[in-house]
Design an enzyme around this catalytic site. Structure first.
Site, PDB file in Angstrom:
ATOM      1  N   ARG A  45       3.239 -19.131  -4.745  1.00  0.00           N
ATOM      2  CA  ARG A  45       2.181 -18.417  -5.497  1.00  0.00           C
ATOM      3  C   ARG A  45       0.863 -18.475  -4.730  1.00  0.00           C
ATOM      4  NH1 ARG A  45      -0.435 -20.967  -9.413  1.00  0.00           N
ATOM      5  NH2 ARG A  45       1.390 -22.065 -10.159  1.00  0.00           N
ATOM      6  N   TYR A 106      -6.381   7.401 -13.785  1.00  0.00           N
ATOM      7  CA  TYR A 106      -5.002   7.074 -14.172  1.00  0.00           C
ATOM      8  C   TYR A 106      -5.027   6.440 -15.563  1.00  0.00           C
ATOM      9  CZ  TYR A 106      -0.716   4.441 -14.547  1.00  0.00           C
ATOM     10  OH  TYR A 106       0.458   3.900 -15.009  1.00  0.00           O
ATOM     11  N   ASP A 184     -10.354   3.038  -6.795  1.00  0.00           N
ATOM     12  CA  ASP A 184      -8.890   3.122  -6.818  1.00  0.00           C
ATOM     13  C   ASP A 184      -8.559   4.286  -5.875  1.00  0.00           C
ATOM     14  OD1 ASP A 184      -6.237   3.693  -7.277  1.00  0.00           O
ATOM     15  OD2 ASP A 184      -6.327   3.366  -9.443  1.00  0.00           O
ATOM     16  N   LYS A 209       2.900   3.367  -4.522  1.00  0.00           N
ATOM     17  CA  LYS A 209       2.875   4.802  -4.173  1.00  0.00           C
ATOM     18  C   LYS A 209       2.937   4.984  -2.651  1.00  0.00           C
ATOM     19  CE  LYS A 209       1.987   4.976  -8.606  1.00  0.00           C
ATOM     20  NZ  LYS A 209       3.056   4.918  -9.554  1.00  0.00           N
TER      21      LYS A 209
HETATM   22  C1  PLP Z   1      -4.155   5.909  -9.460  1.00  0.00           C
HETATM   23  C2  PLP Z   1      -3.269   4.816  -9.963  1.00  0.00           C
HETATM   24  N1  PLP Z   1      -3.777   3.578 -10.093  1.00  0.00           N
HETATM   25  C3  PLP Z   1      -3.035   2.548 -10.547  1.00  0.00           C
HETATM   26  C4  PLP Z   1      -1.710   2.742 -10.911  1.00  0.00           C
HETATM   27  C5  PLP Z   1      -0.891   1.580 -11.438  1.00  0.00           C
HETATM   28  O1  PLP Z   1       0.015   1.160 -10.470  1.00  0.00           O
HETATM   29  P1  PLP Z   1       1.416   0.423 -10.773  1.00  0.00           P
HETATM   30  O2  PLP Z   1       2.296   1.428 -11.438  1.00  0.00           O
HETATM   31  O3  PLP Z   1       1.871   0.006  -9.417  1.00  0.00           O
HETATM   32  O4  PLP Z   1       1.120  -0.730 -11.672  1.00  0.00           O
HETATM   33  C6  PLP Z   1      -1.137   4.014 -10.794  1.00  0.00           C
HETATM   34  C7  PLP Z   1       0.262   4.251 -11.213  1.00  0.00           C
HETATM   35  O5  PLP Z   1       0.696   5.386 -11.344  1.00  0.00           O
HETATM   36  C8  PLP Z   1      -1.942   5.075 -10.293  1.00  0.00           C
HETATM   37  O6  PLP Z   1      -1.460   6.317 -10.160  1.00  0.00           O
END
Ligand code: PLP
Length: 400
Positions: A45, A106, A184, A209
């Site tokens: 961890r 998101y 993000d 992604k």
């Molecule tokens: C722009 C964005 N940020 C954060 C996330 C969250 O990521 P995760 O699904 O890996 O938890 C996503 C998921 O689709 C996303 O599209």
């Protein structure tokens, strides 16, 4: 960057492994005298060699191209998911905390803030980030004693809105508030956008992604700026949250992300090229109301995107059909493109967003479909789109 990515995770030297080892051990032996030496591993961890390699790589990528003072460590932390990365950022702040969110983001981000973090003293405010005066006014209303996060998502998911990262970061810095600016940048990996170099304090990715790139892992990464005071302050706190709370990226997911990074440059450039070709086809189609893509000159954020993005405008776009039934019929008629959530993989995916957003919190227009462009030959995706449009026109009795 493409060259360095091709060698991601490889430590060169005598008899070096050309693919990084996958360290699955959770624990490491302790010397007989009970003391650990500098750099000794204790427990996974805290430190895992495969995860550490990934973190070194993501830190390097965000800073690639700009000098970093040799006595400032680049802090990059890999988590079990993008949402754990988001949560670690919140947990690194003090209460009361105000989070300024853009209009389009998101949906998981407002959901975790409203459903989980609102139990604590965390308040969210939605701000129109294309209006600098609105942000200045909002920041001015916040007490100088409160912690503030200015959350940017650019391009945003799903409307691919563009936020001027340099402008908002400088407004935040000048506000005199305890502000952390976060981007993000999931839809724009470091080959396309490096938010820390535009003045942000933190950048995060759902590595699930584009960084992973193959729809087969869950991971999130947060990297702190070595150039801003706030970045240098908050970076160690993110690391503290990672070690204390856990939610770390697993060794296998770290390894898979490193594997994905090796082809990131070539994947993203192909996806950007194909995305542009597809939006140009859709743009003038009679069944289409609107196409959302920052690579189009008509997009309201195109000029800013040209300034802050490079090598293309990303592999995600959205298309708003003239009605919800048209959107469902179009998605249903596709055969090469697959109907599924998520983005950033090698396969082209399409998703009706309004029906996946939490009930009561639907923000996407009913006719909107989000497309994540994969690596199929562009002409195969284009002809899939053309035949699907023909089918929809036939169903609705519309002549092409
Ligand atoms: C722009 C964005 N940020 C954060 C996330 C969250 O990521 P995760 O699904 O890996 O938890 C996503 C998921 O689709 C996303 O599209």
């Amino acid at each position: 960057m493409a060259t360095s990515l091709a060698h991601a995770g490889v430590v060169t030297g005598k008899n070096a492994a050309m693919s990084p080892p996958l360290h699955m051990a959770t624990t490491y032996t302790r010397p007989a005298d009970g003391s650990y030496q500098e750099g000794d591993l204790i427990y996974t961890r805290m430190d895992n060699p495969t995860r550490n390699l990934l973190e070194a790589e993501t830190g390097r990528l965000e800073c690639h191209g700009r000098a970093v003072n040799s006595d400032t460590p680049i802090i990059s932390c890999a988590f079990a998911s993008g949402m754990m990365a988001v949560s670690s950022i919140v947990l690194a702040h003090r209460l009361p905390l105000k989070v300024l969110l853009p209009v389009d983001a998101y949906h998981g981000v407002p959901t975790v803030l409203r459903d989980v973090f609102s139990r604590f003293d965390v308040e969210i405010r939605t701000v129109e980030m294309s209006d600098p005066a609105a942000i200045e006014a909002d920041l001015a209303k916040i007490s100088v004693k409160d912690d503030v996060i200015v959350w940017m998502e650019s391009p945003s998911n799903p409307r691919v809105d563009i936020i001027d990262i340099s402008l908002i970061s400088s407004i935040a810095e000048k506000s005199g508030r305890r502000v952390t600016t976060v981007v993000d940048s999931t839809l724009a990996p470091p080959t396309i956008q490096q938010p820390l170099q535009l003045g942000a304090d933190l950048v995060m990715h759902s590595a699930t992604k584009y960084l992973g790139g193959h729809s087969d892992l869950l991971c999130g990464v947060v990297t702190a700026s070595p150039w801003t005071n706030r970045g240098r302050f908050i970076g160690p706190l993110i690391r503290q949250v990672q070690v204390a709370v856990g939610g770390v990226a697993s060794p296998l997911d770290s390894w898979l992300t490193l594997r994905g990074l090796r082809t990131l440059a070539i994947r993203s450039s192909r996806q950007c090229e194909t995305a542009l070709l597809l939006v140009k086809y859709l743009q003038h189609h009679p069944l289409v109301d609107k196409v959302y893509y920052p690579g189009l000159e008509e997009h309201f954020g195109h000029k800013i995107a040209k300034r802050q993005m490079k090598n293309g405008f990303g592999g995600v776009f959205s298309v708003e059909m003239i009605g919800e039934s048209y959107a469902f019929a179009f998605a249903a008629a596709l055969t090469v493109v697959q109907r599924a959530t998520s983005l950033g993989g090698t396969e082209t995916l399409i998703e009706h967003r309004a029906s996946i957003e939490p009930p009561g919190r639907v923000v996407s227009p009913r006719g909107l479909l989000r497309v994540s462009v994969g690596l199929e030959h562009a002409s195969d995706i284009l002809s899939d789109f053309e035949s699907a449009m023909d089918i929809v026109q036939t169903i609705h009795g519309i002549r092409g």
